[in-house]
Motif scaffolding. Structure first.
Motif, mmCIF file in Angstrom:
data_model
loop_
_atom_site.group_PDB
_atom_site.id
_atom_site.type_symbol
_atom_site.label_atom_id
_atom_site.label_comp_id
_atom_site.label_asym_id
_atom_site.label_seq_id
_atom_site.Cartn_x
_atom_site.Cartn_y
_atom_site.Cartn_z
ATOM 1 N N THR A 20 35.455 48.708 37.110
ATOM 2 C CA THR A 20 34.352 48.167 37.910
ATOM 3 C C THR A 20 34.340 46.645 37.912
ATOM 4 N N PHE A 21 34.692 46.037 36.762
ATOM 5 C CA PHE A 21 34.574 44.591 36.609
ATOM 6 C C PHE A 21 35.943 43.958 36.335
ATOM 7 N N ALA A 22 36.136 42.790 36.889
ATOM 8 C CA ALA A 22 37.301 41.967 36.570
ATOM 9 C C ALA A 22 36.799 40.591 36.178
ATOM 10 N N VAL A 23 37.049 40.196 34.943
ATOM 11 C CA VAL A 23 36.642 38.880 34.445
ATOM 12 C C VAL A 23 37.850 37.957 34.573
ATOM 13 N N VAL A 24 37.704 36.897 35.363
ATOM 14 C CA VAL A 24 38.858 36.049 35.680
ATOM 15 C C VAL A 24 38.518 34.580 35.467
ATOM 16 N N ARG A 25 39.558 33.760 35.424
ATOM 17 C CA ARG A 25 39.408 32.307 35.351
ATOM 18 C C ARG A 25 38.824 31.783 36.650
ATOM 19 N N GLY A 26 38.296 30.556 36.592
ATOM 20 C CA GLY A 26 37.666 29.972 37.771
ATOM 21 C C GLY A 26 38.587 29.843 38.958
ATOM 22 N N ASP A 27 39.863 29.479 38.734
ATOM 23 C CA ASP A 27 40.769 29.334 39.871
ATOM 24 C C ASP A 27 41.085 30.685 40.503
ATOM 25 N N GLU A 28 41.223 31.739 39.685
ATOM 26 C CA GLU A 28 41.441 33.078 40.228
ATOM 27 C C GLU A 28 40.216 33.546 41.005
ATOM 28 N N PHE A 29 39.035 33.242 40.465
ATOM 29 C CA PHE A 29 37.771 33.625 41.099
ATOM 30 C C PHE A 29 37.668 33.019 42.499
ATOM 31 N N LEU A 30 37.880 31.705 42.591
ATOM 32 C CA LEU A 30 37.742 31.024 43.882
ATOM 33 C C LEU A 30 38.845 31.431 44.848
ATOM 34 N N SER A 31 40.064 31.602 44.353
ATOM 35 C CA SER A 31 41.162 32.009 45.229
ATOM 36 C C SER A 31 40.917 33.398 45.803
ATOM 37 N N THR A 32 40.385 34.305 44.974
ATOM 38 C CA THR A 32 40.089 35.658 45.447
ATOM 39 C C THR A 32 38.967 35.639 46.475
ATOM 40 N N ALA A 33 37.907 34.880 46.203
ATOM 41 C CA ALA A 33 36.802 34.760 47.163
ATOM 42 C C ALA A 33 37.298 34.173 48.478
ATOM 43 N N ARG A 34 38.175 33.194 48.383
ATOM 44 C CA ARG A 34 38.700 32.557 49.595
ATOM 45 C C ARG A 34 39.505 33.551 50.427
ATOM 46 N N ARG A 35 40.389 34.321 49.776
ATOM 47 C CA ARG A 35 41.194 35.300 50.515
ATOM 48 C C ARG A 35 40.313 36.360 51.159
ATOM 49 N N TRP A 36 39.289 36.809 50.403
ATOM 50 C CA TRP A 36 38.412 37.840 50.960
ATOM 51 C C TRP A 36 37.656 37.313 52.173
ATOM 52 N N LEU A 37 37.139 36.118 52.089
ATOM 53 C CA LEU A 37 36.379 35.552 53.197
ATOM 54 C C LEU A 37 37.263 35.272 54.408
ATOM 55 N N GLU A 38 38.556 35.075 54.183
ATOM 56 C CA GLU A 38 39.469 34.822 55.297
ATOM 57 C C GLU A 38 39.887 36.100 56.010
ATOM 58 N N THR A 39 39.931 37.222 55.291
ATOM 59 C CA THR A 39 40.568 38.410 55.859
ATOM 60 C C THR A 39 39.702 39.646 55.924
ATOM 61 N N ALA A 40 38.679 39.743 55.068
ATOM 62 C CA ALA A 40 37.971 41.016 54.930
ATOM 63 C C ALA A 40 36.752 41.094 55.827
ATOM 64 N N ARG A 41 36.228 42.279 55.907
ATOM 65 C CA ARG A 41 34.975 42.547 56.595
ATOM 66 C C ARG A 41 34.021 43.177 55.584
ATOM 67 N N PRO A 42 32.710 43.034 55.783
ATOM 68 C CA PRO A 42 31.778 43.650 54.858
ATOM 69 C C PRO A 42 32.025 45.138 54.691
ATOM 70 N N LYS A 43 31.972 45.611 53.446
ATOM 71 C CA LYS A 43 32.139 47.027 53.158
ATOM 72 C C LYS A 43 30.940 47.507 52.348
ATOM 73 N N THR A 44 30.702 48.794 52.381
ATOM 74 C CA THR A 44 29.626 49.369 51.582
ATOM 75 C C THR A 44 30.209 50.404 50.636
ATOM 76 N N GLY A 45 29.392 50.826 49.664
ATOM 77 C CA GLY A 45 29.868 51.811 48.708
ATOM 78 C C GLY A 45 30.596 51.159 47.569
ATOM 79 N N THR A 46 31.553 51.866 47.007
ATOM 80 C CA THR A 46 32.255 51.367 45.828
ATOM 81 C C THR A 46 33.715 51.081 46.108
ATOM 82 N N GLU A 47 34.137 50.967 47.371
ATOM 83 C CA GLU A 47 35.550 50.704 47.645
ATOM 84 C C GLU A 47 35.906 49.262 47.373
#
Length: 208
Positions: free
Chosen positions: A181-208
């Motif tokens: 359920t949880f991934a604890v990451v360094r700050g650079d991994e955190f921001l890089s992941t958020a950036r990729r998601w905001l560039e490519t993903a669409r809002p999802k619901t549920g637990t996927e």
């Protein structure tokens, strides 16, 4: 500014940091300011200096004092979103102040809830979600938030001030979180992941 004022001190932090550490600029960049109070011309100069020092010091993320307004966020994006080759700023963590009500915390965990405001140009802007107080049970709070949230992914930026809560007390709580359920990451991994998601993903619901 340590690069010029105290280079030995800056060098010490880089030499002694572990593979789990990520150093960033704060509060707000190259100098302790509340950026949204600066006039436009002063803010532009301040952010150009922030970019210059950040790139020279290899400090490629900024933590601001407060949540930024739209004007200030756009100024950060214009100054820090420029890239030099493959190098560039990873993003901005906003605010040293976290909400206390669970529904307000959940709102900050949903990058899609604020739409384009969470990404300006190429930079993600992620507000602080949790500020760990002396008696905060971080693991229980995170589990509760994950159960109550219906959207995925959730990006939880957590502030732990070492003078009020030693990391040695927090580490066992974090180690007990379910890795499914949880991934604890360094700050650079955190921001890089958020950036990729905001560039490519669409809002999802549920637990996927």
């Amino acid at each position: 500014l340590l690069l010029d004022l105290a280079p030995a001190m800056l060098g010490y932090y880089f030499q002694t940091k572990s593979a789990r550490d990520f150093l960033l600029m704060g509060p707000s960049g190259a100098g302790y300011v509340q950026a949204e109070l600066l006039p436009p011309e002063t803010l532009e100069t301040y952010l150009q200096r922030t970019r210059e020092y950040g790139m020279r010091s290899d400090l490629r993320a900024v933590h601001t004092i407060e949540l930024l307004d739209a004007r200030t966020r756009a100024a950060y994006a214009a100054a820090l979103g420029q890239r030099s080759g493959k190098a560039g700023f990873l993003g901005v963590l906003e605010s040293y102040h976290a909400p206390r009500r669970p529904e307000e915390i959940l709102e900050r965990l949903r990058p899609q809830s604020a739409g384009a405001d969470r990404k300006v140009g190429s930079l993600p802007f992620v507000p602080l979600a949790l500020h760990v107080q002396p008696h905060t049970d971080l693991a229980s709070l995170l589990r509760t938030l994950a159960e109550r949230a219906t959207a995925r992914p959730l990006f939880a930026s957590v502030l732990i001030q070492c003078w009020s809560r030693p990391l040695e007390e927090i580490a066992p709580q974090v180690a007990g979180l379910d890795p499914a359920t949880f991934a604890v990451v360094r700050g650079d991994e955190f921001l890089s992941t958020a950036r990729r998601w905001l560039e490519t993903a669409r809002p999802k619901t549920g637990t996927e």
